[in-house]
Write an enzyme that holds these catalytic residues in place. Structure first.
Site, PDB file in Angstrom:
ATOM      1  N   THR A   4      13.870  -8.084  -1.336  1.00 19.69           N
ATOM      2  CA  THR A   4      14.874  -7.127  -0.878  1.00 19.69           C
ATOM      3  C   THR A   4      14.182  -5.819  -0.502  1.00 19.69           C
ATOM      4  OG1 THR A   4      15.319  -6.254  -3.103  1.00 19.69           O
ATOM      5  CG2 THR A   4      16.618  -8.155  -2.385  1.00 19.69           C
ATOM      6  N   ASP A  17       5.594  -7.791  -0.443  1.00 19.13           N
ATOM      7  CA  ASP A  17       4.841  -8.366  -1.563  1.00 19.13           C
ATOM      8  C   ASP A  17       3.839  -9.409  -1.079  1.00 19.13           C
ATOM      9  OD1 ASP A  17       6.287  -6.725  -3.180  1.00 19.13           O
ATOM     10  OD2 ASP A  17       7.505  -8.288  -4.108  1.00 19.13           O
ATOM     11  N   LYS A  23       7.024 -15.674  -2.077  1.00 15.38           N
ATOM     12  CA  LYS A  23       8.007 -14.763  -2.659  1.00 15.38           C
ATOM     13  C   LYS A  23       9.367 -15.435  -2.560  1.00 15.38           C
ATOM     14  CE  LYS A  23       9.479 -10.725  -4.267  1.00 15.38           C
ATOM     15  NZ  LYS A  23       9.074 -10.143  -5.549  1.00 15.38           N
ATOM     16  N   ASP A  30       9.504  -4.036 -11.622  1.00 20.61           N
ATOM     17  CA  ASP A  30       8.397  -3.072 -11.499  1.00 20.61           C
ATOM     18  C   ASP A  30       7.425  -3.147 -12.671  1.00 20.61           C
ATOM     19  OD1 ASP A  30       9.319  -2.075  -9.055  1.00 20.61           O
ATOM     20  OD2 ASP A  30      10.630  -0.621 -10.036  1.00 20.61           O
ATOM     21  N   ILE A  31       7.128  -4.354 -13.094  1.00 18.18           N
ATOM     22  CA  ILE A  31       6.226  -4.563 -14.229  1.00 18.18           C
ATOM     23  C   ILE A  31       4.823  -4.941 -13.767  1.00 18.18           C
ATOM     24  CG2 ILE A  31       6.493  -7.056 -14.702  1.00 18.18           C
ATOM     25  CD1 ILE A  31       6.921  -4.201 -17.283  1.00 18.18           C
ATOM     26  N   GLY A  32       4.682  -5.218 -12.469  1.00 17.44           N
ATOM     27  CA  GLY A  32       3.369  -5.578 -11.933  1.00 17.44           C
ATOM     28  C   GLY A  32       3.249  -7.025 -11.508  1.00 17.44           C
ATOM     29  N   LYS A  33       4.392  -7.681 -11.240  1.00 23.68           N
ATOM     30  CA  LYS A  33       4.363  -9.104 -10.852  1.00 23.68           C
ATOM     31  C   LYS A  33       3.572  -9.340  -9.566  1.00 23.68           C
ATOM     32  CE  LYS A  33       8.706  -9.950 -10.425  1.00 23.68           C
ATOM     33  NZ  LYS A  33       9.119  -8.542 -10.642  1.00 23.68           N
ATOM     34  N   THR A  34       3.780  -8.472  -8.597  1.00 24.50           N
ATOM     35  CA  THR A  34       3.124  -8.667  -7.302  1.00 24.50           C
ATOM     36  C   THR A  34       1.607  -8.572  -7.437  1.00 24.50           C
ATOM     37  OG1 THR A  34       5.056  -7.817  -6.119  1.00 24.50           O
ATOM     38  CG2 THR A  34       2.953  -7.794  -4.937  1.00 24.50           C
TER      39      THR A  34
END
Length: 211
Positions: free
Chosen positions: A42, A50, A38, A13-17
């Site tokens: 999950t 994503d 991707k 949840d760091i902003g990869k997407t």
């Protein structure tokens, strides 16, 4: 054959997407054909959430490769670590299947941005982690970090591990959203910029705000 670049982060949840879509759009604006992928998703069914977000950020419709599953070779219902999700559905994750999907995409596009699940040390089976996959496939890496308190430690640990494993650092994307403390954010950005300039002089440092 197109270039495959892995996208990982210092944490989940760091902003990869968002960063993957941001970087894809940036390459498209430079005139390149770009597809995102991707590695494992999950907590989802049918089509990767994503991947859908990537396409929205790119400003394009879902592709044929999205609809036939090539851009997300492994999709699991339960929202948990990939190795547990695979175990629950009795569907072991094989790195060869992911690599084959990436290779197919690289035949058609200039760039394939392969987004991982979570951080570098996330396991996808009982013996292998995301880091192992990056090393085995010899992929360059985009690392996504943030302006949150504690991110300097997590970022440096990730960079040191990559350096030890001789992973080529393509870029570091500094995600400033959500901005929790402007003073910390500015200080963290300056520190990381200086660190990367000194230790990874060929690595691009990009700042990303809300997309």
């Amino acid at each position: 054959m197109g270039k495959i670049i892995f996208v990982s982060g210092i944490d989940t949840d760091i902003g990869k997407t968002i960063a993957t879509g941001f970087y894809a759009k940036r390459l498209m604006q430079q005139g390149f054909s770009v597809i995102t992928q991707k590695m494992i998703q999950t907590g989802c069914q049918h089509i990767s959430a994503d991947i859908i977000k990537h396409r929205q950020l790119q400003g394009i419709e879902l592709t044929a490769e999205d609809l036939n599953g090539i851009t997300c070779p492994y999709l699991f219902r339960y929202p948990c670590s990939p190795h547990l999700a695979a175990e629950m559905e009795n569907n072991p994750i094989l790195p060869s299947k992911i690599a084959q999907a990436s290779a197919l995409l690289a035949q058609k596009y200039d760039y394939v941005l392969l987004e991982g699940a979570g951080g570098l040390a996330v396991p996808y089976n009982s013996q292998q982690t995301t880091l192992d996959y990056i090393v085995e496939q010899q992929l360059p890496l985009i690392l996504v970090t943030s302006a949150k308190l504690g991110s300097i430690n997590h970022t440096l640990l990730s960079l040191i591990v990559c350096q030890q494993h001789k992973i080529e650092m393509e870029a570091v994307i500094y995600n400033t959203y959500p901005l929790e403390d402007e003073k910390i954010a500015k200080s963290t950005q300056l520190y990381l910029q200086q660190y990367i300039k000194q230790h990874f002089p060929n690595t691009e440092f990009l700042v990303m705000d809300r997309q």
